[in-house]
Design a protein around this motif. Structure first.
Motif, short mmCIF file in Angstrom:
data_model
loop_
_atom_site.label_atom_id
_atom_site.label_comp_id
_atom_site.label_asym_id
_atom_site.label_seq_id
_atom_site.Cartn_x
_atom_site.Cartn_y
_atom_site.Cartn_z
N PRO A 107 52.97 37.78 47.08
CA PRO A 107 51.97 38.29 45.94
C PRO A 107 52.56 39.29 44.94
O PRO A 107 52.56 38.76 44.13
CB PRO A 107 50.99 38.81 46.87
N PHE A 127 46.79 33.44 43.29
CA PHE A 127 46.33 34.47 44.15
C PHE A 127 45.13 33.28 44.45
O PHE A 127 44.06 33.71 45.67
CB PHE A 127 46.03 36.05 43.67
N VAL A 177 46.43 38.90 50.22
CA VAL A 177 46.72 37.98 48.58
C VAL A 177 45.94 39.25 47.33
O VAL A 177 46.53 39.98 46.83
CB VAL A 177 46.40 37.45 48.39
N LEU A 178 44.79 39.64 48.24
CA LEU A 178 43.65 40.54 47.44
C LEU A 178 44.72 41.80 46.43
O LEU A 178 44.47 42.38 45.42
CB LEU A 178 42.37 40.62 47.74
N ASP A 230 53.84 38.50 41.71
CA ASP A 230 52.19 39.33 40.53
C ASP A 230 53.57 40.24 39.42
O ASP A 230 53.66 40.57 38.51
CB ASP A 230 52.13 40.66 40.69
N ALA A 243 49.58 34.48 37.43
CA ALA A 243 48.77 35.17 38.91
C ALA A 243 47.97 34.91 39.54
O ALA A 243 47.61 34.80 40.38
CB ALA A 243 49.21 36.89 38.77
N GLY A 294 47.57 42.11 44.88
CA GLY A 294 47.14 41.79 43.23
C GLY A 294 46.66 42.64 42.35
O GLY A 294 46.02 42.19 41.28
N THR A 311 51.29 32.91 54.19
CA THR A 311 52.01 34.23 53.36
C THR A 311 52.50 35.20 55.03
O THR A 311 53.22 35.38 54.65
CB THR A 311 50.66 35.23 53.22
N PHE A 333 41.31 35.27 38.75
CA PHE A 333 41.09 34.59 39.47
C PHE A 333 39.44 34.10 40.10
O PHE A 333 39.03 33.37 41.21
CB PHE A 333 41.65 35.58 40.54
#
Length: 520
Positions: free
Chosen positions: A318, A334, A151-152, A322, A330, A155, A66, A10
């Motif tokens: 997401p 992300f 997203v964060l 994952d 992944a 993940g 998303t 990431f």
């Protein structure tokens, strides 16, 4: 929490975006005196490749990537209105953007409100067009941050409390600095990374999904059963007859509204000619295919049994990523989606700042502002817009931003008569257009709020009222008032402002000759 491999991948993607933003100045075609055209439109120098990357990266936001699969995950078939809507955008862009570019280039217009000011000779009409664009853009900018956070969080890259907030601020700060210094060139160069990262990562995710389920048929059957049906032929994955008017008007209204947003027009005005815009319009369906695949992943999340927390359906994809992909891959996905938010967020802040400077600050506050001062004020406003978006996300509920964005789509559609219709005829009187805009804004806001911030509203009474998009209903009222008002004002002999555009029925198709025109 995320593993080390996911976090490293990431950070590699985000670091690559930051490095690209730093190189934006190197792609500048020679040193020039500071000007708003240079900062906000990259001197109108983007060729077909860069324009396709920037326009696609601006139109197809991370929140879209998303929200659409999240809507498919929660509601099934209605989510796919985004596919015909973005298909409709392509011919509209082919016709409207190229014609607007010709007028803007000829007269030095930087914003669409500049065009309205020159076309109708009406400062009040230009002001409401500019303010409507800014008002509709700000919640859209905040939604990009919400997409990043979703997203964060999914993940495991968003720690709870102040630490998580600092992570998101740090991700956003690098782009804010690059945009402040280099203007539109910063998101332009990052859009290249966005395109590569999103196209490659989405292909990989779809391949893993199909391999996991054994084919698309199994995916749709599994999703149908998750939604309470027996198979894909008898489930919410198909539109009912009652949903079709809402689906059609939502697709049409969204397409008409999209080309009125300041950030989309800013990306279009940065092209080096009308031929470039027409080539790019023909190539935009590649981004539409990407959006359709994201919607498919929302269906796949249903089939896989993903359980997104209540009220956070946008986290479904997401969470699917994952589950199916190794940590490093992944992390790349992300990172790609986060970079996908940075490009439109930067262009939105630039567009809002430029509209403020050109159509509020210079028009009403400091008419003699030098080009250097205009750029300085635009930079400050752009940075303020980003800080405001961050504060909005931290200070209010996520649903507040979503509600305002729903209203923003209805609001921005109300400038369509002044802009799009004005490209082809000046018959509508500017005072009638103002009245139509006011009626459309009030009616659209009332309809959306009355239905609990739903963009789909019932019209009529009885057992089966017609459900349509609130923006289209408000636009129809807008046009009725504008047409009727024009007829009345014409009968009364009320004069209109002078037309400074001298817009003929047909505009020449050409390309601005410029050395290094393909460089931002």
């Amino acid at each position: 929490m995320a593993g080390g491999g996911m976090t490293a991948a990431f950070l590699a993607v985000i670091g690559g975006a930051s490095l690209l933003a730093v190189t934006a100045r190197r792609l500048r075609p020679g040193d020039r005196l500071p000007s708003l055209e240079g900062w906000a439109l990259a001197d109108r120098s983007l060729g077909p490749g860069w324009t396709w990357l920037l326009l696609g990266g601006t139109v197809y936001t991370a929140y879209t990537f998303t929200a659409v699969p999240g809507l498919a995950y929660g509601n099934g078939a209605p989510a796919f209105f985004a596919v015909p809507y973005t298909v409709i955008v392509c011919p509209l862009a082919f016709v409207l953007l190229s014609r607007l570019w010709s007028v803007a280039r000829r007269h030095g217009y930087i914003t669409v409100a500049d065009f309205v000011r020159g076309r109708y000779g009406s400062p009040p009409l230009a002001l409401v067009v500019a303010l409507t664009g800014i008002l509709a853009t700000m919640p859209y900018l905040a939604l990009q941050l919400l997409g990043i956070r979703a997203v964060l969080t999914a993940g495991g890259l968003y720690p709870h409390g102040a630490t998580g907030d600092l992570v998101m601020v740090a991700v956003f700060a690098g782009l804010a600095v690059a945009t402040y210094r280099h203007g539109l060139r910063a998101p332009t160069v990052i859009s290249a990374l966005k395109a590569v990262a999103v196209f490659v990562s989405l292909t990989a995710v779809c391949w893993l999904v199909l391999r996991h389920f054994g084919g698309p048929g199994a995916v749709f059957d599994g999703a149908a059963r998750a939604l309470g049906g027996t198979d894909a032929a008898h489930s919410p994955l198909l539109l009912t007859p009652g949903q079709q008017p809402a689906y059609a008007t939502l697709a049409l209204g969204s397409a008409l509204a999209l080309l009125m947003y300041p950030h989309v027009l800013t990306a279009g005005f940065a092209a080096d000619g009308t031929r470039t815009l027409r080539k790019v319009s023909a190539g935009l369906p590649a981004w539409t295919a990407l959006l359709a695949l994201f919607g498919f992943l929302g269906i796949a999340a249903l089939a896989a049994g993903v359980r997104a927390p209540a009220g956070t359906a946008e986290a479904a994809v997401p969470m699917l990523v994952d589950r199916l992909m190794p940590g490093p891959l992944a992390g790349l996905v992300f990172g790609s989606i986060v970079v996908g938010a940075l490009v439109p967020a930067a262009v939105m802040s630039i567009a809002a700042a430029t509209s403020f400077v050109r159509n509020v600050y210079v028009e009403y506050v400091h008419p003699t502002a030098t080009p250097k001062r205009q750029v300085r004020v635009a930079k400050a406003v752009s940075l303020t817009a980003k800080v405001g978006a961050v504060g909005f996300v931290f200070g209010l509920r996520d649903q507040d931003a979503v509600n305002l964005q729903l209203l923003g789509g209805v609001w921005i559609l109300q400038i369509f008569p002044a802009v799009a219709v004005g490209l082809y005829t000046r018959w509508l009187h500017p005072r009638a257009l103002l009245a139509g805009w006011a009626v459309g804004m009030a009616a659209g806001t009332f309809l959306v709020v009355r239905e609990g911030f739903s963009s789909i509203v019932p019209l009529g009474t009885g057992d089966g009222p017609l459900e349509i998009y609130a923006g289209v209903a408000a636009l129809l009222l807008n046009l009725i008032v504008a047409i009727a008002g024009t007829a009345v004002l014409a009968r009364l002999g009320v004069p209109r402002g002078a037309d400074a555009t001298d817009l003929p029925s047909r505009l020449p198709v050409g390309r601005r000759p410029q050395t290094g025109a393909n460089n931002p």
